[in-house]
Design a protein around this motif. Structure first.
Motif, PDB file in Angstrom:
ATOM      1  N   LEU A 134      19.230  -3.078  34.423  1.00 33.80           N
ATOM      2  CA  LEU A 134      18.810  -3.386  35.794  1.00 33.80           C
ATOM      3  C   LEU A 134      18.227  -4.790  35.823  1.00 33.80           C
ATOM      4  O   LEU A 134      17.340  -5.119  35.024  1.00 33.80           O
ATOM      5  N   VAL A 135      18.708  -5.634  36.724  1.00 32.49           N
ATOM      6  CA  VAL A 135      18.211  -6.999  36.865  1.00 32.49           C
ATOM      7  C   VAL A 135      17.735  -7.194  38.302  1.00 32.49           C
ATOM      8  O   VAL A 135      18.473  -6.887  39.252  1.00 32.49           O
ATOM      9  N   THR A 136      16.500  -7.707  38.481  1.00 29.56           N
ATOM     10  CA  THR A 136      15.983  -7.987  39.820  1.00 29.56           C
ATOM     11  C   THR A 136      15.788  -9.487  40.004  1.00 29.56           C
ATOM     12  O   THR A 136      15.850 -10.262  39.047  1.00 29.56           O
ATOM     13  N   ASP A 137      15.513  -9.874  41.244  1.00 32.21           N
ATOM     14  CA  ASP A 137      15.382 -11.309  41.528  1.00 32.21           C
ATOM     15  C   ASP A 137      14.078 -11.903  41.030  1.00 32.21           C
ATOM     16  O   ASP A 137      13.871 -13.115  41.119  1.00 32.21           O
ATOM     17  N   THR A 138      13.159 -11.073  40.503  1.00 30.95           N
ATOM     18  CA  THR A 138      11.952 -11.624  39.884  1.00 30.95           C
ATOM     19  C   THR A 138      12.205 -12.021  38.444  1.00 30.95           C
ATOM     20  O   THR A 138      11.326 -12.573  37.787  1.00 30.95           O
ATOM     21  N   THR A 172      -0.532 -21.609  40.574  1.00 33.20           N
ATOM     22  CA  THR A 172       0.519 -20.775  41.129  1.00 33.20           C
ATOM     23  C   THR A 172       1.857 -21.252  40.575  1.00 33.20           C
ATOM     24  O   THR A 172       2.110 -22.455  40.507  1.00 33.20           O
ATOM     25  N   LEU A 173       2.679 -20.311  40.153  1.00 42.93           N
ATOM     26  CA  LEU A 173       3.972 -20.629  39.559  1.00 42.93           C
ATOM     27  C   LEU A 173       5.081 -19.974  40.373  1.00 42.93           C
ATOM     28  O   LEU A 173       4.976 -18.800  40.742  1.00 42.93           O
ATOM     29  N   THR A 174       6.127 -20.723  40.665  1.00 42.35           N
ATOM     30  CA  THR A 174       7.292 -20.165  41.339  1.00 42.35           C
ATOM     31  C   THR A 174       8.258 -19.666  40.276  1.00 42.35           C
ATOM     32  O   THR A 174       8.699 -20.420  39.432  1.00 42.35           O
ATOM     33  N   VAL A 175       8.563 -18.359  40.334  1.00 44.90           N
ATOM     34  CA  VAL A 175       9.373 -17.748  39.280  1.00 44.90           C
ATOM     35  C   VAL A 175      10.709 -17.225  39.785  1.00 44.90           C
ATOM     36  O   VAL A 175      11.462 -16.608  39.054  1.00 44.90           O
ATOM     37  N   GLY A 176      11.026 -17.450  41.045  1.00 46.49           N
ATOM     38  CA  GLY A 176      12.290 -17.008  41.620  1.00 46.49           C
ATOM     39  C   GLY A 176      12.296 -17.315  43.095  1.00 46.49           C
ATOM     40  O   GLY A 176      11.297 -17.793  43.645  1.00 46.49           O
ATOM     41  N   GLU A 177      13.405 -17.055  43.760  1.00 45.13           N
ATOM     42  CA  GLU A 177      13.485 -17.328  45.185  1.00 45.13           C
ATOM     43  C   GLU A 177      12.469 -16.464  45.922  1.00 45.13           C
ATOM     44  O   GLU A 177      12.580 -15.247  45.975  1.00 45.13           O
ATOM     45  N   GLY A 178      11.475 -17.121  46.491  1.00 41.29           N
ATOM     46  CA  GLY A 178      10.449 -16.404  47.240  1.00 41.29           C
ATOM     47  C   GLY A 178       9.498 -15.604  46.376  1.00 41.29           C
ATOM     48  O   GLY A 178       8.682 -14.852  46.902  1.00 41.29           O
ATOM     49  N   GLN A 179       9.580 -15.713  45.068  1.00 42.53           N
ATOM     50  CA  GLN A 179       8.726 -14.949  44.173  1.00 42.53           C
ATOM     51  C   GLN A 179       7.765 -15.885  43.464  1.00 42.53           C
ATOM     52  O   GLN A 179       8.176 -16.875  42.877  1.00 42.53           O
ATOM     53  N   ARG A 180       6.473 -15.548  43.525  1.00 42.46           N
ATOM     54  CA  ARG A 180       5.465 -16.394  42.911  1.00 42.46           C
ATOM     55  C   ARG A 180       4.491 -15.537  42.122  1.00 42.46           C
ATOM     56  O   ARG A 180       4.328 -14.350  42.388  1.00 42.46           O
TER      57      ARG A 180
END
Length: 344
Positions: free
Chosen positions: A154-158, A300-308
């Motif tokens: 399973l792969v998620t956008d995070t 704060t780190l951005t780790v994916g589209e819209g995910q921080r």
């Protein structure tokens, strides 16, 4: 409101803060006279330190002792006097190589980063783990092992990647399940994990309307696959580093600090509320319900589209802010570059 300090007072305040950070001992006028190059007598420096104390920037823990910074003094130092430490480029490149060399999930990257920061700073490091139940489906992979078992991914956008070895449900072949996985990927990609159950029901009902028993088994099978393990909300490293600091020699203070890390909720709440960028929070003990003074430097780190996510270095108010800010600034740059290259 901060008072306007003279250049002499600024230099003395900076010298007191930086010497106290290094030594953990109150700083006297003779030390300042010897180390600052101000060409002032100890008596003159004592008078200036007394004025800084009267304005609330310094404190005198004992009558015969030197001075230490107050929270107001630390805040002035951080906002007006500090120069972030230049981070060794070799360290940055080594961390980049660790991330780029192979696919790295977000949780793994954060845990490795927390361990490295704790080792470099000798403080504790806390980070928010990815909130997998607000994540969206990127893909589900299905690889049969034999007639009864398969590996699923399973792969998620995070960046959450979860592998499972599963038993195949009775009445459904590996080929049937592989076909259903293809439909789920085609029709449900981008859907929030928390909303998948009713969508899976509708999709499977359309595909298997003639076989109600197999439909029930397939629903249970896919709901289990698409319900990731609940990850720890807070990643913590470096507890042994911070309790080695002089401020935590007391058994009661160590016990209090360890309870803070075990409870998670107070730190989780603070990390969720911090502003973007690198921020310095001085004197958090009231917010965290502690008797021991603490400071926290966050990024704060951005780790994916819209995910921080947020990562923080936590230590006594006498922490090396220049080093902590320098490290977190470099880390933000590394994560931005890593995200642009595809997050593993």
């Amino acid at each position: 409101m901060m008072a306007v300090l003279t250049e002499r007072q600024r230099a003395i305040l900076q010298a007191v803060v930086e010497n106290y950070i290094r030594s953990a001992e109150p700083v006297g006028s003779r030390t300042i006279a010897r180390l600052t190059g101000l060409n002032l007598s100890p008596a003159t420096i004592r008078n200036e330190m007394a004025d800084l104390e009267a304005m609330g920037y310094l404190e005198q823990p004992h009558t015969s002792a030197g001075r230490i910074p107050s929270y107001k003094g630390y805040r002035y130092y951080v906002d007006h006097l500090l120069t972030p430490e230049a981070i060794d480029r070799a360290w940055v490149e080594a961390l980049e190589r660790r991330f780029y060399a192979r696919s790295v999930a977000i949780e793994e990257a954060l845990r490795k980063t927390a361990a490295i920061l704790a080792e470099l700073t000798h403080y504790a490091v806390v980070a928010l783990g990815p909130e997998v139940f607000t994540a969206r489906l990127v893909k589900l992979e299905f690889v049969p092992l034999d007639e009864a078992r398969a590996v699923t991914v399973l792969v998620t956008d995070t960046g959450h990647v979860e592998h499972k070895v599963v038993e195949l449900p009775q009445g459904l072949s590996a080929e049937d399940l592989a076909h259903l996985v293809e439909r789920i990927n085609a029709e449900l990609k981008g859907a929030a994990i928390s909303t998948l159950a009713p969508k899976i029901h509708r999709l499977l009902a359309q595909a298997m309307e003639s076989n109600r028993e197999a439909l029930f088994r397939a629903e249970r099978f896919f709901e289990a696959l698409l319900h990731p393990r609940e990850e720890a909300r807070l990643i913590v490293d470096g507890t042994t580093e911070i309790i080695a600091q002089p401020e935590f020699r007391s058994v009661d203070r160590v016990r209090e600090l360890l309870k803070l890390f075990e409870a998670e909720e107070p730190l989780f709440t603070v990390l969720r509320q911090v502003e973007d960028g690198v921020q310095v929070h001085i004197g958090l003990e009231d917010v965290l319900g502690l008797g021991s003074p603490l400071s926290l430097v966050t990024a704060t780190l951005t780790v994916g589209e819209g995910q921080r996510t947020t990562i923080g270095i936590i230590g006594p108010p006498r922490m090396d802010y220049a080093k902590a800010i320098g490290l977190l600034s470099a880390l933000s740059f590394i994560f931005d570059a890593w995200r642009e290259r595809g997050l593993g």
